[in-house]
Motif scaffolding. Structure first.
Motif, PDB file in Angstrom:
ATOM      1  N   THR B  30       0.858  -1.174   0.000  1.00  0.00           N
ATOM      2  CA  THR B  30       0.000   0.000   0.000  1.00  0.00           C
ATOM      3  C   THR B  30       0.899   1.230   0.000  1.00  0.00           C
ATOM      4  N   THR B  31       0.298   2.422  -0.169  1.00  0.00           N
ATOM      5  CA  THR B  31       1.103   3.644  -0.145  1.00  0.00           C
ATOM      6  C   THR B  31       0.550   4.612   0.893  1.00  0.00           C
ATOM      7  N   LYS B  32       1.423   5.437   1.394  1.00  0.00           N
ATOM      8  CA  LYS B  32       1.107   6.505   2.344  1.00  0.00           C
ATOM      9  C   LYS B  32       0.357   6.069   3.604  1.00  0.00           C
ATOM     10  N   PRO B  33       0.687   4.948   4.174  1.00  0.00           N
ATOM     11  CA  PRO B  33       0.026   4.598   5.444  1.00  0.00           C
ATOM     12  C   PRO B  33       0.406   5.590   6.539  1.00  0.00           C
ATOM     13  N   TYR B  34       1.640   6.079   6.489  1.00  0.00           N
ATOM     14  CA  TYR B  34       2.076   7.030   7.522  1.00  0.00           C
ATOM     15  C   TYR B  34       1.355   8.363   7.370  1.00  0.00           C
ATOM     16  N   GLY B  35       1.371   8.891   6.157  1.00  0.00           N
ATOM     17  CA  GLY B  35       0.767  10.203   5.925  1.00  0.00           C
ATOM     18  C   GLY B  35      -0.696  10.231   6.319  1.00  0.00           C
ATOM     19  N   SER B  36      -1.415   9.156   6.016  1.00  0.00           N
ATOM     20  CA  SER B  36      -2.836   9.098   6.373  1.00  0.00           C
ATOM     21  C   SER B  36      -3.019   9.048   7.884  1.00  0.00           C
ATOM     22  N   GLU B  60       5.441  11.664   2.767  1.00  0.00           N
ATOM     23  CA  GLU B  60       3.990  11.480   2.866  1.00  0.00           C
ATOM     24  C   GLU B  60       3.302  12.624   3.600  1.00  0.00           C
ATOM     25  N   THR B  61       4.000  13.744   3.790  1.00  0.00           N
ATOM     26  CA  THR B  61       3.405  14.849   4.531  1.00  0.00           C
ATOM     27  C   THR B  61       2.697  15.840   3.612  1.00  0.00           C
ATOM     28  N   ASP B  62       2.637  15.533   2.304  1.00  0.00           N
ATOM     29  CA  ASP B  62       1.781  16.339   1.431  1.00  0.00           C
ATOM     30  C   ASP B  62       0.321  16.215   1.884  1.00  0.00           C
ATOM     31  N   LEU B  63       0.005  15.085   2.505  1.00  0.00           N
ATOM     32  CA  LEU B  63      -1.376  14.896   2.969  1.00  0.00           C
ATOM     33  C   LEU B  63      -1.725  15.897   4.067  1.00  0.00           C
ATOM     34  N   ILE B  64      -0.888  16.010   5.082  1.00  0.00           N
ATOM     35  CA  ILE B  64      -1.201  16.949   6.171  1.00  0.00           C
ATOM     36  C   ILE B  64      -1.032  18.388   5.688  1.00  0.00           C
ATOM     37  N   VAL B  96       5.515  17.517  18.234  1.00  0.00           N
ATOM     38  CA  VAL B  96       6.085  17.870  16.934  1.00  0.00           C
ATOM     39  C   VAL B  96       6.569  16.616  16.202  1.00  0.00           C
ATOM     40  N   PHE B  97       6.097  16.412  14.995  1.00  0.00           N
ATOM     41  CA  PHE B  97       6.582  15.326  14.134  1.00  0.00           C
ATOM     42  C   PHE B  97       7.496  15.945  13.079  1.00  0.00           C
ATOM     43  N   VAL B  98       8.717  15.460  13.003  1.00  0.00           N
ATOM     44  CA  VAL B  98       9.728  16.018  12.104  1.00  0.00           C
ATOM     45  C   VAL B  98      10.026  14.999  11.016  1.00  0.00           C
ATOM     46  N   HIS B  99      10.035  15.450   9.761  1.00  0.00           N
ATOM     47  CA  HIS B  99      10.149  14.497   8.650  1.00  0.00           C
ATOM     48  C   HIS B  99      11.280  14.832   7.693  1.00  0.00           C
ATOM     49  N   THR B 100      12.075  13.837   7.402  1.00  0.00           N
ATOM     50  CA  THR B 100      13.030  13.920   6.309  1.00  0.00           C
ATOM     51  C   THR B 100      13.548  12.499   6.071  1.00  0.00           C
ATOM     52  N   PHE B 101      14.546  12.355   5.220  1.00  0.00           N
ATOM     53  CA  PHE B 101      15.131  11.031   5.062  1.00  0.00           C
ATOM     54  C   PHE B 101      15.966  10.711   6.311  1.00  0.00           C
ATOM     55  N   GLY B 179       7.886  12.217  25.139  1.00  0.00           N
ATOM     56  CA  GLY B 179       9.332  12.273  24.970  1.00  0.00           C
ATOM     57  C   GLY B 179       9.758  11.981  23.551  1.00  0.00           C
ATOM     58  N   PRO B 180      11.057  12.127  23.297  1.00  0.00           N
ATOM     59  CA  PRO B 180      11.570  12.007  21.933  1.00  0.00           C
ATOM     60  C   PRO B 180      11.555  10.570  21.410  1.00  0.00           C
ATOM     61  N   CYS B 181      11.234  10.438  20.137  1.00  0.00           N
ATOM     62  CA  CYS B 181      11.214   9.131  19.484  1.00  0.00           C
ATOM     63  C   CYS B 181      11.824   9.267  18.101  1.00  0.00           C
ATOM     64  N   TYR B 182      12.441   8.186  17.650  1.00  0.00           N
ATOM     65  CA  TYR B 182      12.887   8.096  16.257  1.00  0.00           C
ATOM     66  C   TYR B 182      12.140   6.944  15.612  1.00  0.00           C
ATOM     67  N   LEU B 183      11.434   7.251  14.525  1.00  0.00           N
ATOM     68  CA  LEU B 183      10.660   6.243  13.797  1.00  0.00           C
ATOM     69  C   LEU B 183      11.257   6.100  12.409  1.00  0.00           C
ATOM     70  N   ARG B 184      11.540   4.862  12.045  1.00  0.00           N
ATOM     71  CA  ARG B 184      12.211   4.550  10.787  1.00  0.00           C
ATOM     72  C   ARG B 184      11.167   3.975   9.844  1.00  0.00           C
ATOM     73  N   LEU B 185      10.995   4.565   8.669  1.00  0.00           N
ATOM     74  CA  LEU B 185       9.912   4.136   7.786  1.00  0.00           C
ATOM     75  C   LEU B 185      10.398   3.884   6.372  1.00  0.00           C
ATOM     76  N   LYS B 186       9.885   2.785   5.790  1.00  0.00           N
ATOM     77  CA  LYS B 186      10.132   2.503   4.387  1.00  0.00           C
ATOM     78  C   LYS B 186       9.369   3.528   3.548  1.00  0.00           C
ATOM     79  N   ARG B 187      10.015   3.970   2.480  1.00  0.00           N
ATOM     80  CA  ARG B 187       9.399   4.957   1.602  1.00  0.00           C
ATOM     81  C   ARG B 187       8.708   4.251   0.436  1.00  0.00           C
ATOM     82  N   GLY B 188       7.643   4.869  -0.066  1.00  0.00           N
ATOM     83  CA  GLY B 188       7.016   4.354  -1.282  1.00  0.00           C
ATOM     84  C   GLY B 188       6.034   3.232  -0.986  1.00  0.00           C
ATOM     85  N   GLU B 189       6.195   2.117  -1.704  1.00  0.00           N
ATOM     86  CA  GLU B 189       5.281   0.983  -1.514  1.00  0.00           C
ATOM     87  C   GLU B 189       5.648   0.249  -0.236  1.00  0.00           C
TER      88      GLU B 189
END
Lengths: 306, 354
Positions: B30-36, B60-64, B96-101, B179-189
């Motif tokens: 599926t795509t954009k599970p995070y953004g949704s 996937e932050t184009d959605l928000i 605050v959610f911070v997004h980049t590669f 508190g602070p968290c680091y979440l690692r996410l696969k991009r794309g499909e």
């Protein structure tokens, strides 16, 4: 929010713990004599704090004494406005000024640099009466930008003052933040830059020049005010004019390391000063209250180390 | 899908643990599970604000951005400033959610994350996309050390999820975790390994397949790899347990020790350097507990990779199904050639781990 974590601000700044809190903020003053007396008192306190260990960040306190005097006694609305101390080394000036503003108990200054104490020599997340601070230079303007952005989005009437040093302008992050704040027109954000021309390796101009600073800040879209950083009236005018601008404002304060300590001589090599017993005696004479300042000290300079 | 369906699909040679919601291979994507999920969270919580740094669609932050523009700010290509702004916002009580590669979220602004996010313990959730060798962009874009960098920071929670269902659930779980968290996410499909009955918990590790001679502890993209490897191994007569370890810090030490106690050998599998990530975390737990269970670590072995396709890189650096198979085979003391995944059929549109 639980409010348990001290880093999350419930007010404008992190409160002072009761055991070191002062009687409460003094009413703001525009009296130049009072501001000058505050500047002198900041230096006097700083000499005593550095005398504890015989070394410390005396030059920072003396170059910024008038900036802190005007900020804490006149412009900053205690309890409303935010304050970010970007160079944590200036904690000494912050503590001294907080005492003079009624926010900190003068007796606490004797614990400056004490193991396990509240008044650490380089500010930390424990440091009272700041919204944020950094020991690692160049980070403060970004945090202040985040605070100002939050307040702008919430429509809150708060100014955010970021105290910075000119040496920090060598850090690229400073300019990342400057670009962003101007783009977002964060007009309640004010950078107060102590331009004392000094960094650890010596005069900034001999290490990697940061000039022309006025042109740099202006070209980044800021409302820029360059003043004599030991002229309280000029500082006051610039900080008030900055709040009337539609852009973030920068006060570039041209200062001198060890200003107000004539017995030590002029030097930019004062990032970390060694202060022997004889130096302490002379510095005390330099910073005594006017009625007591009879005995002049010999003009021998201090040893300097870092 | 019931466990019996599962066993039938998986060839009857592996033993899914009931209630995990693990779906049978082949898996869909599926795509954009995070953004949704982020939009859903932000609608419910006005204190949530998303920051980006010039990778809005890619994270996937184009959605928000499009649906809740008041809760999105792009900072531009300035990751040090990004972390400082996140800190300032969080100090006023925002989540605050911070997004980049992943590379730009951890390497470049490491000091800013340490001093302005982790040290104050602020509610900043750093989301790093394109883990490990999933990026064809070469060492500049391959986050092979991000888990190690974030794991060393006090106060930091580090999460590497296995699929789209876990991705969706991680958003709400991290928001609820102060508190602070680091979440690692696969991009794309993004693969869908679980049905909606699956429950991600932090910091709990979850047994997906049980009863094996060897247990594979896997995180992130290597969870699917481990399950498929277990299927091939099961067909070849070696029963393998698979434990999904989504939280790298704090590590679920009890689950690690349970796996060590119930298995003849352990294998860790991660899309990251074997230094500082899951393999290190497991080794630390085993060593301090005095466990004598042998450990093999699958991951990038102290190397910088190339700008090439993920499938080529996963094979070259041993993050593929056949490496998991061969490692478990050897760890179990089996002699002779291990089985291979070459015969596993995959249709277009299905997700097959390399």
């Amino acid at each position: 929010l639980t409010g348990d974590r001290p880093a999350v601000l419930r007010g404008a700044v992190r409160p002072a713990p009761p055991e070191i809190a002062g009687p409460g903020p003094l009413p703001p003053t525009r009296n130049l004599e009072a501001l000058a007396a505050t500047g002198l008192a900041i230096r006097r306190h700083a000499v005593e704090m550095v005398a504890i260990a015989g070394m410390g960040y005396l030059g920072q306190a003396t170059s910024s004494a008038e900036l802190f005097s005007v900020l804490y006694r006149t412009v900053l609305r205690h309890g409303i406005d935010r304050f970010v101390l970007s160079p944590g080394h200036y904690a000494i000036a912050h503590y001294a000024a907080a005492v003079e503003a009624g926010l900190l108990d003068e007796r606490a200054l004797a614990t400056y640099g004490a193991d396990g104490g509240w008044l650490e020599s380089i500010a930390t997340e424990k440091t009272p009466l700041v919204s944020a601070t950094c020991g690692a230079l160049g980070q403060g303007l970004s945090v202040g930008t985040g605070l100002a952005l939050a307040d702008a989005r919430a429509g809150e009437d708060r100014r955010t003052f970021v105290f910075a040093s000119d040496g920090e302008m060598q850090e690229g992050q400073t300019w990342e933040a400057a670009m962003f704040a101007a783009h977002h027109r964060l007009r309640r954000l004010t950078a107060i830059v102590d331009c004392n021309g000094s960094q650890v390796d010596g005069p900034i101009a001999t290490v990697t020049t940061i000039e022309p600073l006025v042109d740099k800040w202006r070209s980044f879209g800021w409302d820029v005010h360059e003043v004599d950083g030991h002229d309280a009236l000029a500082i006051l005018g610039a900080l008030e004019a900055g709040d009337a601008s539609d852009r973030p404002s920068a006060l570039l304060a041209r200062t001198t390391m060890l200003h107000g300590l004539p017995s030590m001589g002029a030097t930019t090599d004062a990032h970390f000063v060694t202060l022997g017993p004889a130096d302490v005696r002379r510095a005390r004479a330099d910073t005594a209250k006017p009625a007591l300042a009879a005995a002049a000290a010999s003009p021998r300079g201090p040893g300097a180390r870092r | 899908v019931t466990p019996s369906d599962q066993e039938r699909h998986l060839g009857g040679k592996i033993h899914p643990v009931a209630g995990t919601g693990l779906l049978a291979f082949p898996w869909t994507t599926t795509t954009k599970p995070y953004g949704s999920a982020l939009v859903e969270l932000a609608r419910a919580r006005p204190d949530v604000i998303a920051l980006g740094a010039d990778l809005t669609r890619q994270t996937e932050t184009d959605l928000i951005r499009d649906e809740l523009p008041g809760q999105f700010v792009t900072v531009g290509m300035a990751e040090q400033n990004l972390m400082g702004i996140a800190s300032g916002l969080a100090r006023t009580g925002r989540c605050v959610f911070v997004h980049t590669f992943g590379v730009f979220a951890t390497r470049r602004p490491f000091e800013q994350v340490a001093m302005q996010v982790a040290y104050p313990g602020l509610d900043v959730k750093i989301v790093g996309f394109m883990p490990g060798l999933s990026s064809p962009g070469g060492p500049s874009h391959q986050a092979v050390d991000d888990v190690a960098l974030m794991r060393v920071l006090p106060n930091m929670t580090v999460v590497d999820v296995a699929d789209a269902i876990e991705t969706s659930q991680a958003v709400a779980l991290l928001a609820a975790r102060e508190g602070p968290c680091y979440l690692r996410l696969k991009r794309g499909e993004v693969p869908v390994l679980f049905d909606r009955s699956h429950r991600l918990a932090i910091p709990t590790a979850q047994w997906l397949l049980d009863g094996g001679e060897v247990a594979v502890l896997a995180s992130g993209m290597l969870v699917a790899t481990a399950v498929l490897a277990a299927q091939v191994l099961g067909d070849a007569g070696l029963r393998v347990s698979v434990v999904n370890v989504p939280t790298l810090k704090p590590i679920d030490a009890a689950a690690v020790l349970e796996a060590a106690a119930r298995s003849a050998a352990l294998v860790t599998a991660e899309n990251h350097s074997v230094i500082g990530g899951l393999g290190s975390a497991v080794a630390e737990v085993l060593a301090e507990a005095g466990s004598g269970t042998p450990l093999r670590r699958i991951g990038i072995r102290d190397a910088y990779a190339e700008a090439s396709s993920a499938s080529w890189l996963f094979r070259r650096y041993g993050l593929d199904v056949d490496t998991v198979i061969a490692t478990a085979w050897s760890a179990a003391g089996r002699t002779g050639a291990p089985p291979t995944s070459a015969d596993v059929p995959v249709d277009t549109g299905q997700y097959a781990p390399v």
